[in-house]
Design an enzyme around this catalytic site. Structure first.
Site, PDB file in Angstrom:
ATOM      1  N   GLN A  24      -3.971   0.753  -2.214  1.00  0.00           N
ATOM      2  CA  GLN A  24      -3.742  -0.685  -2.285  1.00  0.00           C
ATOM      3  C   GLN A  24      -4.997  -1.384  -2.815  1.00  0.00           C
ATOM      4  OE1 GLN A  24      -0.804  -1.998  -1.826  1.00  0.00           O
ATOM      5  NE2 GLN A  24      -1.403  -4.122  -2.112  1.00  0.00           N
ATOM      6  N   VAL A  62      -0.511  -9.587  -5.481  1.00  0.00           N
ATOM      7  CA  VAL A  62      -0.781  -8.288  -4.853  1.00  0.00           C
ATOM      8  C   VAL A  62      -1.263  -8.541  -3.425  1.00  0.00           C
ATOM      9  CG1 VAL A  62      -2.133  -6.151  -4.976  1.00  0.00           C
ATOM     10  CG2 VAL A  62      -1.506  -7.333  -7.075  1.00  0.00           C
ATOM     11  N   ALA A  63      -0.631  -7.853  -2.479  1.00  0.00           N
ATOM     12  CA  ALA A  63      -1.031  -8.054  -1.085  1.00  0.00           C
ATOM     13  C   ALA A  63      -2.459  -7.580  -0.874  1.00  0.00           C
ATOM     14  CB  ALA A  63      -0.087  -7.299  -0.166  1.00  0.00           C
ATOM     15  N   SER A  78      -0.227  -5.079   3.144  1.00  0.00           N
ATOM     16  CA  SER A  78       0.898  -4.664   2.302  1.00  0.00           C
ATOM     17  C   SER A  78       1.910  -3.829   3.079  1.00  0.00           C
ATOM     18  CB  SER A  78       0.382  -3.841   1.120  1.00  0.00           C
ATOM     19  OG  SER A  78       1.462  -3.203   0.481  1.00  0.00           O
ATOM     20  N   HIS A 119       3.809  -1.759   1.793  1.00  0.00           N
ATOM     21  CA  HIS A 119       3.874  -0.422   1.202  1.00  0.00           C
ATOM     22  C   HIS A 119       3.123   0.617   2.054  1.00  0.00           C
ATOM     23  CE1 HIS A 119       6.025  -1.173  -2.545  1.00  0.00           C
ATOM     24  NE2 HIS A 119       5.457  -2.372  -2.525  1.00  0.00           N
ATOM     25  N   ASP A 179       9.493  -0.533  -4.371  1.00  0.00           N
ATOM     26  CA  ASP A 179       9.699  -1.393  -5.531  1.00  0.00           C
ATOM     27  C   ASP A 179      10.683  -0.668  -6.438  1.00  0.00           C
ATOM     28  OD1 ASP A 179       7.858  -3.168  -4.535  1.00  0.00           O
ATOM     29  OD2 ASP A 179       6.192  -2.380  -5.722  1.00  0.00           O
ATOM     30  N   GLU A 181       9.811 -11.631  -5.518  1.00  0.00           N
ATOM     31  CA  GLU A 181       9.688 -10.266  -6.038  1.00  0.00           C
ATOM     32  C   GLU A 181      11.067  -9.625  -6.019  1.00  0.00           C
ATOM     33  OE1 GLU A 181       6.693  -7.818  -4.226  1.00  0.00           O
ATOM     34  OE2 GLU A 181       5.060  -8.995  -5.074  1.00  0.00           O
TER      35      GLU A 181
HETATM   36 ZN   LIG Z   1       6.346  -4.023  -3.407  1.00  0.00          ZN
END
Ligand SMILES: [Zn+2]
Length: 276
Positions: free
Chosen positions: A155, A184-185, A190, A192, A199, A247
């Site tokens: 990340q 972007v986190a 995030s 993720h 995604d 998103e």
């Molecule tokens: Zn994502």
């Protein structure tokens, strides 16, 4: 005749002296210009350097403050509550909230399963994810998982790469940081990193922008994902609540029950959890 000779000699001498004066003057002119130029340049560079250093310092302060917040945030909430809930075998693990005000413990590592080649997710969501992807293919969809589980370090890489892109486009480091944060986190915040987010894009349109939402695949996912326990995590017009721009590719597993209610009542995960 003699007078003329003297006059000629005098004129020649005068001419030579004049030539010397001109040459010396010309050379000193060049030297002075050069010195002056480099002095101005040095002042200018000095100014730029000072400005740059100030911005870097502010940026470093901000990062330090942020990591401080992340650390205190995770300990204040009872020793990384997020990762505890996530690793728990009990119900509720799928509903864990990860955002800027509820960061995930940076050490958290889910038990992974390979969803597609090279892309991993939390093993617990595999049955529903496979079912969703198979049904999508059955309906003629052509999808591509462009990102799934990303650890804390990856990340950072994504964050830094995006930030460098902004700097190359002429933004100052501080501006680049702010711009990057919008899409972007910040590492630690995030989804993720939980292994519950993916995604997914159309193979016919690979761009991560608003137009992705118009693809057949994005429409199919938005319409059907709840049946498999997934939600469109960052819907349009909800950025003020989620803190992330629209998103159309980011899907998050929350479990079938929550996904159904979230879809029916048009909620975000934040709104859904605050109602519980
Ligand atoms: Zn994502």
């Amino acid at each position: 005749m003699r007078i003329d000779n003297n006059k000629a000699r005098f004129l020649k001498k005068y001419e030579e002296r004049l030539k010397k004066v001109l040459i010396v003057g010309f050379i000193s002119g060049i030297i002075i210009c050069f010195l002056l130029g480099s002095l101005i340049n040095r002042i200018r560079i000095g100014g730029l350097e000072k400005k740059y250093k100030e911005q870097i310092t502010t940026l470093e302060d901000k990062n330090e403050q942020l990591s401080g917040e992340l650390k205190s945030g995770s300990t204040q909430k009872g020793e990384n509550q997020n990762s505890e809930i996530l690793s728990s075998k009990e119900e509720g693990w799928a509903l864990v909230l990860i955002n800027e005000s509820s960061p995930l413990d940076t050490e958290y590592r889910p038990e992974l399963a390979e969803a597609v080649e090279g892309k991993f997710v939390d093993a617990r969501i595999m049955p529903e994810l496979s079912e969703m992807l198979e049904d999508a293919v059955g309906d003629g969809m052509q999808m591509y998982i462009c990102s799934a589980y990303r650890d804390y370090e990856s990340q950072w890489e994504v964050f830094n790469t995006t930030m460098v892109d902004w700097i190359n486009q002429g933004k100052s480091p501080l501006e680049a940081y702010e711009e990057t944060k919008k899409s972007v986190a910040v590492p630690g915040t995030s989804e993720h990193a939980s292994g519950l987010a993916l995604d997914i894009v159309s193979t016919k349109y690979g761009e991560l922008d608003d137009k992705q939402a118009e693809t057949e695949e994005a429409r199919w996912l938005a319409e059907n994902c709840w049946k498999y326990g997934f939600i469109l995590r960052y819907p349009p017009e909800k950025s003020a609540i989620t803190g992330i721009v629209f998103e159309p590719w980011h899907y998050r597993y929350v479990g079938k029950e929550a996904a159904k209610e979230i879809k029916e009542k048009d909620l975000t995960l934040e709104e859904y959890l605050s109602r519980q």
